[in-house]
Design an enzyme around this catalytic site. Structure first.
Site, PDB file in Angstrom:
ATOM      1  N   ASP A 247       0.871  -1.171   0.000  1.00 62.50           N
ATOM      2  CA  ASP A 247       0.000   0.000   0.000  1.00 62.50           C
ATOM      3  C   ASP A 247       0.906   1.219   0.000  1.00 62.50           C
ATOM      4  OD1 ASP A 247      -1.642   2.152   0.578  1.00 62.50           O
ATOM      5  OD2 ASP A 247      -2.770   1.116   2.161  1.00 62.50           O
TER       6      ASP A 247
ATOM      7  N   SER B 110       0.010  13.781 -14.487  1.00 63.25           N
ATOM      8  CA  SER B 110      -1.199  13.759 -15.314  1.00 63.25           C
ATOM      9  C   SER B 110      -1.313  15.149 -15.903  1.00 63.25           C
ATOM     10  CB  SER B 110      -2.443  13.449 -14.465  1.00 63.25           C
ATOM     11  OG  SER B 110      -3.627  13.728 -15.186  1.00 63.25           O
TER      12      SER B 110
ATOM     13  N   TYR C 244      -8.568  14.951  -7.371  1.00 67.98           N
ATOM     14  CA  TYR C 244      -7.564  14.386  -8.275  1.00 67.98           C
ATOM     15  C   TYR C 244      -6.645  15.467  -8.835  1.00 67.98           C
ATOM     16  CZ  TYR C 244      -5.466  11.784 -12.113  1.00 67.98           C
ATOM     17  OH  TYR C 244      -4.568  11.191 -12.971  1.00 67.98           O
TER      18      TYR C 244
ATOM     19  N   LYS D  13      -2.573  15.976  -8.135  1.00 65.37           N
ATOM     20  CA  LYS D  13      -1.587  15.920  -9.208  1.00 65.37           C
ATOM     21  C   LYS D  13      -0.826  17.243  -9.343  1.00 65.37           C
ATOM     22  CE  LYS D  13      -1.985  11.662 -10.507  1.00 65.37           C
ATOM     23  NZ  LYS D  13      -0.839  10.729 -10.375  1.00 65.37           N
TER      24      LYS D  13
END
Length: 277
Positions: free
Chosen positions: A79, A159, A173, A177
């Site tokens: 993890d 990304s 998200y 990023k």
């Protein structure tokens, strides 16, 4: 005095791209972008540790890659958001492969939800994996890389969401990023004296198992806010006439991990088919 990174100007191209004798770790390597990255690194000669929550998938990938590319490939479950878990994986790579030369922080999650409906737990989980995970992986990699005299390379999979927000519902998200993009710069500054380069690779949308599911969830989140989005084909801003493939991204990671990019650190390479122009 800064670490003297070697001048490889006289090296032949075959040596510059070769990873023979190097040990690489890829998180989230059982499928999708991670699997493609593992394939290219192994093809270039690297031995691999594939980390994934899906141990069975990681083991299957490692077996297939080792057979096809005649390199050593092992697998473990970890993890990336837990210090002890990722530290144990790094120790395993050092023990079983003999060290760590390349570390790719690829594992990521991408749930989407309108801001007013986003639970605290979703925000925390996204940052735990996408940002904390990149930090923990980089720290453990650097601890091992700094023990030798050859340094290493850390590659963070960012990304295009680290540069722009594609549609509603991406608050967690996109923020994670953007943070990972900043982390890449800071790590490069901190780790250069140890001979460690740090680069980011920022893909645009690539149809993988995880991305397809995330895109569908994003469309639903956008609809919940009253925003109607076009389908993915219309949303694709590629200037090269097609959607990218996992191997398109893997080749950029290979460039970043190899001596071809020796002059670079702290940068994030946009592997986006011109999407962010």
């Amino acid at each position: 005095m800064p670490y003297p990174f070697p001048d490889v100007s006289t090296a032949p191209i075959t040596d510059l791209i070769s990873l023979r004798g190097r040990r690489a770790v890829v998180t989230g390597g059982a499928q999708g972008l991670g699997r493609a990255i593992c394939e290219r690194l192994a093809e270039a000669g690297a031995d691999l540790l594939i980390i994934d929550l899906d141990l069975g998938g990681a083991e299957a990938a490692a077996e297939q890659i080792a057979t096809q590319h005649k390199t050593r490939a092992i697998a473990t479950a970890a993890d990336v958001s837990r210090t002890e878990s990722i530290a144990a994986a790094a120790d395993l790579a050092a023990e079983q492969l003999g060290g760590i030369d390349i570390w790719v922080n690829n594992a990521g999650i991408f749930p989407n939800a309108p801001v007013l409906d986003m639970p605290d737990e979703m925000w925390d989980q996204v940052f735990a994996v996408n940002t904390r995970g990149a930090f923990l992986g980089s720290r453990e990699a650097a601890r091992h890389m700094s023990q030798g005299d050859s340094g290493g390379v850390i590659v963070n999979i960012i990304s295009t969401a680290g540069f722009k927000v594609g549609f509603p519902g991406m608050a967690a998200y996109a923020s994670s990023k953007h943070a990972a993009n900043g982390l890449t710069k800071s790590l490069a500054l901190d780790l250069a004296p140890m001979g460690i380069r740090v680069l980011g690779v920022a893909p645009s949308y690539v149809p993988t198992e995880g991305n397809i599911a995330a895109a569908a969830a994003g469309m639903e989140a956008a609809k919940a806010t009253g925003v109607e989005l076009p389908d993915l084909d219309v949303m694709n801003q590629s200037l090269i006439g097609r959607t990218g493939t996992p191997d398109d991204i893997a080749r950029v990671v290979l460039f970043a991990a190899s001596d071809l990019s020796m002059i670079m650190t702290g940068s994030t390479l946009l592997a986006d088919a011109g999407e962010t122009i």
